[in-house]
Design an enzyme around this catalytic site. Structure first.
Site, PDB file in Angstrom:
ATOM      1  N   HIS A  43      -3.190  38.630 -33.445  1.00 19.79           N
ATOM      2  CA  HIS A  43      -3.494  37.193 -33.338  1.00 19.79           C
ATOM      3  C   HIS A  43      -2.448  36.468 -32.499  1.00 19.79           C
ATOM      4  CE1 HIS A  43      -5.348  33.465 -35.263  1.00 19.79           C
ATOM      5  NE2 HIS A  43      -4.406  33.000 -34.452  1.00 19.79           N
ATOM      6  N   ASP A  72       0.941  34.815 -33.354  1.00 19.63           N
ATOM      7  CA  ASP A  72       0.244  33.533 -33.158  1.00 19.63           C
ATOM      8  C   ASP A  72       0.763  32.808 -31.909  1.00 19.63           C
ATOM      9  OD1 ASP A  72      -1.719  31.700 -33.837  1.00 19.63           O
ATOM     10  OD2 ASP A  72      -0.585  30.738 -35.436  1.00 19.63           O
TER      11      ASP A  72
HETATM   12  N1  17E Z   1      -4.207  26.471 -32.858  1.00 18.94           N
HETATM   13  C1  17E Z   1      -4.468  26.419 -34.188  1.00 18.94           C
HETATM   14  O1  17E Z   1      -5.477  25.832 -34.601  1.00 18.94           O
HETATM   15  N2  17E Z   1      -3.627  27.020 -35.060  1.00 18.94           N
HETATM   16  C2  17E Z   1      -2.549  27.661 -34.617  1.00 18.94           C
HETATM   17  N3  17E Z   1      -1.735  28.233 -35.508  1.00 18.94           N
HETATM   18  C3  17E Z   1      -2.259  27.707 -33.230  1.00 18.94           C
HETATM   19  C4  17E Z   1      -3.124  27.111 -32.371  1.00 18.94           C
HETATM   20  C5  17E Z   1      -1.040  28.404 -32.747  1.00 18.94           C
HETATM   21 FE   FE2 Z   2      -3.934  30.949 -34.236  1.00 18.97          FE
END
Ligand code: 17E
Ligand code: FE2
Length: 415
Positions: free
Chosen positions: A56, A308
């Site tokens: 991810h 992430d």
């Molecule tokens: N966008 C989102 O909705 N959640 C995240 N953790 C990242 C981007 C990094």
């Molecule tokens: Fe994400």
């Protein structure tokens, strides 16, 4: 078949062995192999592991921290606002340049399989097209999957639903979503159904940003799980983040766990980011904001890990190293028992391959593609404790990267 490369004295999970590779395939694994090859590497009892799997990451926003400004509140929502500004100026070159730099960094640290999200709620689909091009350009040394991810919600703007479908037609590997960020709970539920319809229509995997919030009332995971069960898509479905699961009451969590076991979906935790973004509205005690990694693992469900972010609006730090992620998982999820440490290492390797549905071509076994890494330590336990250098990265049967471990030279006699 004559070997092209032999690795001698490898520490494998089943004991010591030599590994012979012919072209891009593993052809033999046994102690003291009576074969020779033009290239032989003595790994001297070090750990030889299948490569790390980054299940991810957001490569479209990687390496943009500070553009146009840094995230001051540290929340997911300020990150989304900053990215909304930054994505106005995306170009194909910008995306390709940053994504390739991030992938090279990751490969040099032993990651050879990556699932990236591409924001498709931006009207030009530049992020998606850039990442699809990169997926193709790197395919001889790195496997990349691209998820069509509607960052602003499938129903958050009038064009977003069509953009999602267009992204899938253009070749995204998986359908994404963000139900907890849709404008209403009903929209969130509707978005999950839409994701499953698209995945079935175009035969794609599913990976949904699901309940990435501390709100104990965010309950889209049960919807995802029910859809997986009813469609039979099961292990083709992944719920990413699910941080609200860390805040559910135990009675609900217990019931839900039973449903999850039936649906057999995959989970991805992103411990570095979850511990950073979540708990921001708490005073004390402050929640950890991670999903129930240990309990999901104990229930036999597939859990993998991701970074992430690498230096983006959500997280200004990050080196894309999977051992950083594993270490954070061990600490925050309190998985410090010996079997638990091993399990956390597996979450960054084999479980990641399961999430990506690549298990048939992944692993150190005769007949499988020769993708493997050598770590400068003897075991998974030491890999987590010492964060060793990945001395050799072997991709498709060829050495892709070599890194010399640092040498410590004392300049005085002490002790
Ligand atoms: N966008 C989102 O909705 N959640 C995240 N953790 C990242 C981007 C990094
Ligand atoms: Fe994400």
């Amino acid at each position: 078949m004559t070997p092209t490369l032999i690795l001698r004295n490898c520490a494998l999970v089943n004991g010591p062995a030599d590994i012979a590779i012919a072209n891009s395939t593993i052809i033999a694994i046994e102690p003291n192999l009576p074969l020779t090859a033009p290239t032989e590497i003595d790994v001297a009892g070090n750990l030889v592991s299948p490569p790390f799997v980054e299940s991810h990451i957001h490569l479209d926003s990687a390496l943009t921290a500070g553009q146009p400004r840094h995230n001051q509140s540290g929340t997911l929502f300020e990150g989304i606002e900053i990215w909304r500004e930054r994505k106005q100026s995306l170009t194909l070159d910008d995306i390709k340049h940053r994504a390739t730099a991030a992938l090279k960094l990751m490969a040099s640290q032993g990651t050879l399989f990556v699932r990236t999200h591409a924001d498709v709620s931006e009207a030009s689909l530049t992020a998606l097209q850039g990442l699809l091009e990169v997926r193709d350009t790197v395919k001889d040394w790195m496997t990349v999957q691209v998820v069509a991810f509607p960052q602003d919600g499938i129903y958050g703007g009038p064009k977003n639903d069509d953009l999602m479908e267009e992204a899938i037609k253009q070749g995204a590997d998986a359908v994404g979503g963000i139900p907890h960020y849709e404008l209403t709970r009903e929209d969130g539920v509707r978005s999950v159904h839409r994701i499953f319809d698209l995945a079935q229509k175009y035969d794609r995997l599913i990976d949904i940003h699901c309940d990435e919030i501390d709100d104990d009332q965010a309950r889209f995971l049960e919807v995802v799980s029910a859809c997986a069960l009813r469609t039979g898509l099961n292990e083709k479905v992944t719920a990413s983040h699910t941080t609200a699961f860390g805040s559910y009451n135990d009675a609900y969590a217990f019931k839900l766990m039973g449903f999850l076991k039936r649906s057999q979906i995959n989970f991805i935790a992103n411990p570095l980011i979850n511990i950073t973004l979540q708990g921001r509205t708490d005073t004390y005690p402050k929640r950890r904001g991670l999903t129930r990694v240990k309990e999901l693992w104990q229930a036999g469900l597939n859990v993998s890990l991701g970074n992430d972010c690498i230096q983006d609006p959500w997280y200004g730090l990050g080196m894309g190293h999977m051992l950083d992620v594993v270490s954070m998982a061990v600490h925050v999820c309190q998985m410090t028992g010996l079997k638990e440490l091993d399990a956390c290492y597996d979450m960054a390797t084999i479980c990641g391959a399961n999430t990506l549905n690549l298990q048939d071509s992944y692993g150190i076994q005769v007949g499988k593609p020769a993708n493997l890494i050598v770590l400068n330590c003897p075991s998974k336990y030491e890999a987590i404790r010492c964060r060793p250098v990945v001395s050799h990265v072997i991709s498709r049967g060829k050495v892709l990267v070599e890194t010399t471990p640092p040498e410590v030279k004392w300049q005085q006699e002490v002790g």
